[in-house]
Design an enzyme around this catalytic site. Sequence first.
Site, PDB file in Angstrom:
ATOM      1  N   TYR A  66      43.279  66.871  14.621  1.00 32.49           N
ATOM      2  CA  TYR A  66      44.403  67.083  13.566  1.00 32.49           C
ATOM      3  C   TYR A  66      44.689  68.221  12.962  1.00 32.49           C
ATOM      4  O   TYR A  66      44.127  68.805  12.071  1.00 32.49           O
ATOM      5  CB  TYR A  66      44.642  65.856  12.698  1.00 32.49           C
ATOM      6  CG  TYR A  66      44.413  64.288  13.068  1.00 32.49           C
ATOM      7  CD1 TYR A  66      44.667  64.104  14.404  1.00 32.49           C
ATOM      8  CD2 TYR A  66      43.748  63.508  12.345  1.00 32.49           C
ATOM      9  CE1 TYR A  66      44.440  62.757  14.999  1.00 32.49           C
ATOM     10  CE2 TYR A  66      43.769  62.198  12.732  1.00 32.49           C
ATOM     11  CZ  TYR A  66      44.162  61.745  14.284  1.00 32.49           C
ATOM     12  OH  TYR A  66      43.898  60.605  14.581  1.00 32.49           O
ATOM     13  N   HIS A 118      36.428  60.070  20.295  1.00 35.88           N
ATOM     14  CA  HIS A 118      37.939  60.007  20.274  1.00 35.88           C
ATOM     15  C   HIS A 118      38.583  60.429  21.683  1.00 35.88           C
ATOM     16  O   HIS A 118      38.387  61.129  22.257  1.00 35.88           O
ATOM     17  CB  HIS A 118      38.483  61.350  19.433  1.00 35.88           C
ATOM     18  CG  HIS A 118      39.913  61.451  18.912  1.00 35.88           C
ATOM     19  ND1 HIS A 118      40.484  62.359  18.205  1.00 35.88           N
ATOM     20  CD2 HIS A 118      41.015  60.530  18.910  1.00 35.88           C
ATOM     21  CE1 HIS A 118      41.647  62.456  17.865  1.00 35.88           C
ATOM     22  NE2 HIS A 118      41.989  61.121  18.388  1.00 35.88           N
TER      23      HIS A 118
END
Length: 309
Positions: free
Chosen positions: A48, A132
């Site tokens: 992010y 992830h």
Amino acid sequence: MIEQLPPLGFGAAQLGNLYRTTTDEEARGAVQAAWDGGIRLFDTAPHYGIGTSERRLGSLLAAYPREQYLVSTKVGRLLLPGPGDGDDMEHGFAVPNHHVRSWDMSEEGIRRSHRESLERLGMDGVDILYLHDPEEGPTQQAFEEALPTLAAMREEGLVRGVGVGSKDATVLTRAVRTGLIDVAMVSGRYTLLEQPAAEELLPACLEHGVQAVAVSVFNSGILARPEVGEDARYEYAQAPAELLDTARDLARLAADHGVQLPDLAVQYPLRHPAITSVVLGMRTCQQVRQNITRMQRQVPEKLWEQVDG
């Protein structure tokens, strides 16, 4: 082992300047509103904003007692020096490309990613560490090396719980069935609009005692507004006509019972016994307060019966 997660969590992708710049004032106001509203679960990732979200979130959470909240981040991508000659909008983040992502699901890469996340967060440890998007990287290595490494790190006391975050229900089901993880973060595959995770993933979670966390519950936007416009998005693209029709039917049903489509969207996943938490991305204090209100709104049981029917 991690305790049962709270029903509403703060997703910090927007603190990494997802799609546009989030000002420091917006970020500070969002985290403050989350805390004041009782939110105690915060989720971030190196992906992010190429570390921007972790740095921001860690700095803002430093104002609160560490033992009073849970924080999760993710591994699987290392951040390496980048060209620094542009931005990261190719990946959806309005930040300079001083770093680039590199898939690394080796034991060394997982442990290095964890250490570097702690440095960015300014914390001694996180509560949950997710692998992830293993379906987008070296998937075989993810299962043969990354997941056993995460389990070992939990046993070593480096993290309290481990999991996998993915939009691929098949990959998540496979991860749950290894018996190595505590949490499965399912993105967009169990929502008011569609429930493919109900076929195998969520039953597997119940069987193995794995908590499921639902994210992307608005399906990229199609469920985010009381009225569904022609420009509504699904899976980050223009929503197809048949899904627009389905969403509009749900919106009318909600309105007939005095509530709104997004109210149903945030509450619906928690009706499944495997799902303990919904994590919502929030950029501003207004969005945080609105989401808290949506989660608390009373939805008539008759409406849920019609939705389920």
